[in-house]
Scaffold this motif. Structure first.
Motif, PDB file in Angstrom:
ATOM      1  N   ALA A   1       4.979  -4.279  -8.974  1.00 40.34           N
ATOM      2  CA  ALA A   1       4.197  -5.506  -9.093  1.00 40.34           C
ATOM      3  C   ALA A   1       4.942  -6.693  -8.485  1.00 40.34           C
ATOM      4  CB  ALA A   1       3.866  -5.769 -10.557  1.00 40.34           C
ATOM      5  N   ASP A   2       6.259  -6.742  -8.642  1.00 40.30           N
ATOM      6  CA  ASP A   2       7.050  -7.840  -8.075  1.00 40.30           C
ATOM      7  C   ASP A   2       6.907  -7.907  -6.563  1.00 40.30           C
ATOM      8  OD1 ASP A   2       8.063  -9.351 -10.078  1.00 40.30           O
ATOM      9  OD2 ASP A   2      10.135  -8.640  -9.917  1.00 40.30           O
ATOM     10  N   GLU A   3       6.945  -6.756  -5.897  1.00 35.24           N
ATOM     11  CA  GLU A   3       6.802  -6.741  -4.441  1.00 35.24           C
ATOM     12  C   GLU A   3       5.409  -7.198  -4.019  1.00 35.24           C
ATOM     13  OE1 GLU A   3       9.998  -3.172  -3.327  1.00 35.24           O
ATOM     14  OE2 GLU A   3       7.851  -2.872  -3.009  1.00 35.24           O
ATOM     15  N   LEU A   4       4.399  -6.835  -4.781  1.00 35.00           N
ATOM     16  CA  LEU A   4       3.034  -7.245  -4.450  1.00 35.00           C
ATOM     17  C   LEU A   4       2.873  -8.754  -4.592  1.00 35.00           C
ATOM     18  CD1 LEU A   4       1.075  -4.389  -6.259  1.00 35.00           C
ATOM     19  CD2 LEU A   4       1.895  -4.459  -3.901  1.00 35.00           C
ATOM     20  N   ARG A   5       3.480  -9.326  -5.613  1.00 34.37           N
ATOM     21  CA  ARG A   5       3.411 -10.779  -5.784  1.00 34.37           C
ATOM     22  C   ARG A   5       4.085 -11.493  -4.619  1.00 34.37           C
ATOM     23  NH1 ARG A   5       5.317  -9.190 -11.044  1.00 34.37           N
ATOM     24  NH2 ARG A   5       3.580  -9.014 -12.520  1.00 34.37           N
ATOM     25  N   GLN A   6       5.220 -10.970  -4.190  1.00 40.61           N
ATOM     26  CA  GLN A   6       5.921 -11.579  -3.064  1.00 40.61           C
ATOM     27  C   GLN A   6       5.089 -11.468  -1.784  1.00 40.61           C
ATOM     28  OE1 GLN A   6       9.812  -9.762  -2.817  1.00 40.61           O
ATOM     29  NE2 GLN A   6      10.262 -10.173  -4.984  1.00 40.61           N
ATOM     30  N   PHE A   7       4.439 -10.318  -1.584  1.00 42.21           N
ATOM     31  CA  PHE A   7       3.597 -10.140  -0.393  1.00 42.21           C
ATOM     32  C   PHE A   7       2.447 -11.142  -0.409  1.00 42.21           C
ATOM     33  CE2 PHE A   7       0.200  -8.312   2.107  1.00 42.21           C
ATOM     34  CZ  PHE A   7       0.850  -7.764   3.198  1.00 42.21           C
ATOM     35  N   ALA A   8       1.800 -11.283  -1.555  1.00 46.06           N
ATOM     36  CA  ALA A   8       0.652 -12.185  -1.646  1.00 46.06           C
ATOM     37  C   ALA A   8       1.067 -13.641  -1.504  1.00 46.06           C
ATOM     38  CB  ALA A   8      -0.064 -11.964  -2.972  1.00 46.06           C
ATOM     39  N   ALA A   9       2.284 -13.989  -1.934  1.00 43.11           N
ATOM     40  CA  ALA A   9       2.746 -15.378  -1.859  1.00 43.11           C
ATOM     41  C   ALA A   9       3.200 -15.774  -0.463  1.00 43.11           C
ATOM     42  CB  ALA A   9       3.884 -15.597  -2.861  1.00 43.11           C
ATOM     43  N   ASP A  10       3.441 -14.809   0.402  1.00 42.98           N
ATOM     44  CA  ASP A  10       3.888 -15.093   1.772  1.00 42.98           C
ATOM     45  C   ASP A  10       2.714 -15.609   2.606  1.00 42.98           C
ATOM     46  OD1 ASP A  10       4.890 -15.121   4.366  1.00 42.98           O
ATOM     47  OD2 ASP A  10       5.952 -13.214   4.153  1.00 42.98           O
ATOM     48  N   GLU A  11       2.822 -16.823   3.114  1.00 40.90           N
ATOM     49  CA  GLU A  11       1.740 -17.419   3.892  1.00 40.90           C
ATOM     50  C   GLU A  11       1.435 -16.619   5.150  1.00 40.90           C
ATOM     51  OE1 GLU A  11       2.661 -21.454   4.676  1.00 40.90           O
ATOM     52  OE2 GLU A  11       2.564 -22.096   2.579  1.00 40.90           O
ATOM     53  N   GLY A  12       2.415 -15.910   5.661  1.00 40.05           N
ATOM     54  CA  GLY A  12       2.187 -15.113   6.865  1.00 40.05           C
ATOM     55  C   GLY A  12       1.245 -13.943   6.646  1.00 40.05           C
ATOM     56  N   ASN A  13       1.011 -13.587   5.386  1.00 37.90           N
ATOM     57  CA  ASN A  13       0.124 -12.465   5.073  1.00 37.90           C
ATOM     58  C   ASN A  13      -1.269 -12.912   4.657  1.00 37.90           C
ATOM     59  OD1 ASN A  13       2.283 -10.664   5.501  1.00 37.90           O
ATOM     60  ND2 ASN A  13       2.976 -10.910   3.391  1.00 37.90           N
ATOM     61  N   ALA A  14      -1.524 -14.214   4.699  1.00 38.27           N
ATOM     62  CA  ALA A  14      -2.805 -14.734   4.202  1.00 38.27           C
ATOM     63  C   ALA A  14      -3.988 -14.125   4.938  1.00 38.27           C
ATOM     64  CB  ALA A  14      -2.821 -16.255   4.319  1.00 38.27           C
ATOM     65  N   SER A  15      -3.856 -13.941   6.245  1.00 33.59           N
ATOM     66  CA  SER A  15      -4.976 -13.407   7.028  1.00 33.59           C
ATOM     67  C   SER A  15      -5.272 -11.954   6.703  1.00 33.59           C
ATOM     68  CB  SER A  15      -4.679 -13.545   8.526  1.00 33.59           C
ATOM     69  OG  SER A  15      -3.508 -12.809   8.871  1.00 33.59           O
ATOM     70  N   LEU A  16      -4.280 -11.235   6.137  1.00 34.58           N
ATOM     71  CA  LEU A  16      -4.489  -9.838   5.770  1.00 34.58           C
ATOM     72  C   LEU A  16      -5.200  -9.694   4.428  1.00 34.58           C
ATOM     73  CD1 LEU A  16      -0.971  -8.455   6.775  1.00 34.58           C
ATOM     74  CD2 LEU A  16      -3.107  -8.178   8.046  1.00 34.58           C
ATOM     75  N   LEU A  17      -5.150 -10.751   3.631  1.00 34.15           N
ATOM     76  CA  LEU A  17      -5.749 -10.705   2.302  1.00 34.15           C
ATOM     77  C   LEU A  17      -7.196 -11.168   2.297  1.00 34.15           C
ATOM     78  CD1 LEU A  17      -2.742 -12.143   0.249  1.00 34.15           C
ATOM     79  CD2 LEU A  17      -3.291  -9.755   0.740  1.00 34.15           C
ATOM     80  N   THR A  18      -7.580 -11.902   3.308  1.00 30.89           N
ATOM     81  CA  THR A  18      -8.961 -12.390   3.400  1.00 30.89           C
ATOM     82  C   THR A  18      -9.471 -12.180   4.816  1.00 30.89           C
ATOM     83  OG1 THR A  18      -8.196 -14.631   3.960  1.00 30.89           O
ATOM     84  CG2 THR A  18      -8.588 -14.150   1.625  1.00 30.89           C
ATOM     85  N   GLY A  19     -10.758 -12.209   4.972  1.00 26.81           N
ATOM     86  CA  GLY A  19     -11.339 -12.078   6.303  1.00 26.81           C
ATOM     87  C   GLY A  19     -11.373 -10.637   6.786  1.00 26.81           C
ATOM     88  N   ARG A  20     -11.676 -10.482   8.044  1.00 28.46           N
ATOM     89  CA  ARG A  20     -11.864  -9.167   8.638  1.00 28.46           C
ATOM     90  C   ARG A  20     -10.523  -8.576   9.058  1.00 28.46           C
ATOM     91  NH1 ARG A  20     -16.076  -6.304  10.493  1.00 28.46           N
ATOM     92  NH2 ARG A  20     -15.862  -5.003  12.353  1.00 28.46           N
TER      93      ARG A  20
END
Length: 296
Positions: free
Chosen positions: A121-140
């Motif tokens: 869970a800690d790694e997932l929180r860090q991934f989601a908090a990274d602004e560079g991954n924002a496009s992977l969490l939303t959109g196409r």
């Protein structure tokens, strides 16, 4: 009593079960913490497996936020919970995991023999908090990634093998153990091509760790775990083979594999002159009577 008395080794360390209780962890949390290197262990001098030193327990207990921080660092969640942690639909999370963007830390087989991957869970929180991954969490999802998924890409097992190999290498105490850890992720035929000598291969197999889950040998579950354990991608196989060949060379130089010694055969005693090597018993019957010259 002298002040220089050395305490017995078992008073300076404890079993996994005792250490888990003292650290406030469930046994599966403790095992995962050891797997990740969060808890350091030492071999039992009596050959009873590995143990945790009192010094290591004191170090962990003195850490800020003990014991909640330690338990939180090894919190493992399945796909549904992982998606909730990252605030994405489970289908999107599964795509990210298959692409290798998040790596499972362990797995188990459910009652239907389906693989259930677990993530930190800690790694997932860090991934989601990274602004560079924002496009992977939303959109196409980018087209290149969609094409790879459509081609059947799934890096979950490979990423788990990478983590598991790191754990095995941390536990290794010498070159033969390191070679065994590498061999554990290769098909036996691949290992035989590198360790061609049968005595060397037999010695290597002594240090080859078994699968992380306990299933009846030969059962469908055991075969499934074996497939997960075995490298499948050509580049992964090539990398493991290269490392195994290099580590085997180190192991040979450090301590060659044992070989059976030829048993010495005692020489036959030479017959003394004038005597035959074997004394025959007198024969009875007509043939013996003739050989004795017909005498009584």
């Amino acid at each position: 009593m002298s002040g220089n008395t050395v305490a017995p080794p078992h008073t300076l360390s404890c079993t996994y079960s005792r250490a888990a209780r003292e650290l406030g962890l469930k046994r599966n949390q403790f095992d995962l913490a050891v797997h990740l290197g969060r808890i350091r262990t030492v071999p039992d001098e009596g050959g009873g497996g590995r143990r945790v030193t009192r010094t290591e327990i004191d170090r962990l207990r003195a850490a800020p936020g003990f014991s909640d921080a330690l338990a939180r660092s090894v919190e493992a969640v399945g796909t549904t919970e992982a998606a909730a942690v990252m605030q994405v639909p489970p289908s999107r999370f599964t795509r990210l995991a298959r692409l290798g963007l998040v790596a499972p830390v362990t797995f188990y087989l459910n009652r239907y023999r389906a693989v259930v991957w677990l993530y930190l869970a800690d790694e997932l929180r860090q991934f989601a908090a990274d602004e560079g991954n924002a496009s992977l969490l939303t959109g196409r999802t980018p087209e290149a990634m969609r094409d790879r998924l459509a081609a059947g890409l799934d890096l979950r097992a490979r990423n788990w093998r990478g983590r598991h190999l790191g754990f095995l290498l941390r536990q290794a105490e010498g070159p033969w153990q390191r070679a065994g850890a590498l061999a554990a992720l290769l098909d036996p035929l691949q290992v035989a091509e590198i360790a061609r000598d049968p005595y060397e291969r037999s010695h290597l197999n002594r240090f080859r760790p078994g699968p992380p889950t306990h299933s009846a040998p030969g059962s469908p579950a055991a075969h499934l775990v074996e497939r997960i354990m075995t490298a499948a991608d050509p580049d992964e196989i090539a990398w493991l083979r290269s490392d195994l060949a290099h580590t085997l060379a180190e192991a040979r130089a450090h301590h060659p594999a044992p070989r059976p010694t030829a048993k010495s055969v005692p020489p036959r005693t030479a017959a003394e002159p004038g005597r035959t090597a074997r004394t025959e018993r007198p024969r009875s019957g007509l043939l013996g009577w003739l050989r004795r010259g017909g005498s009584a």
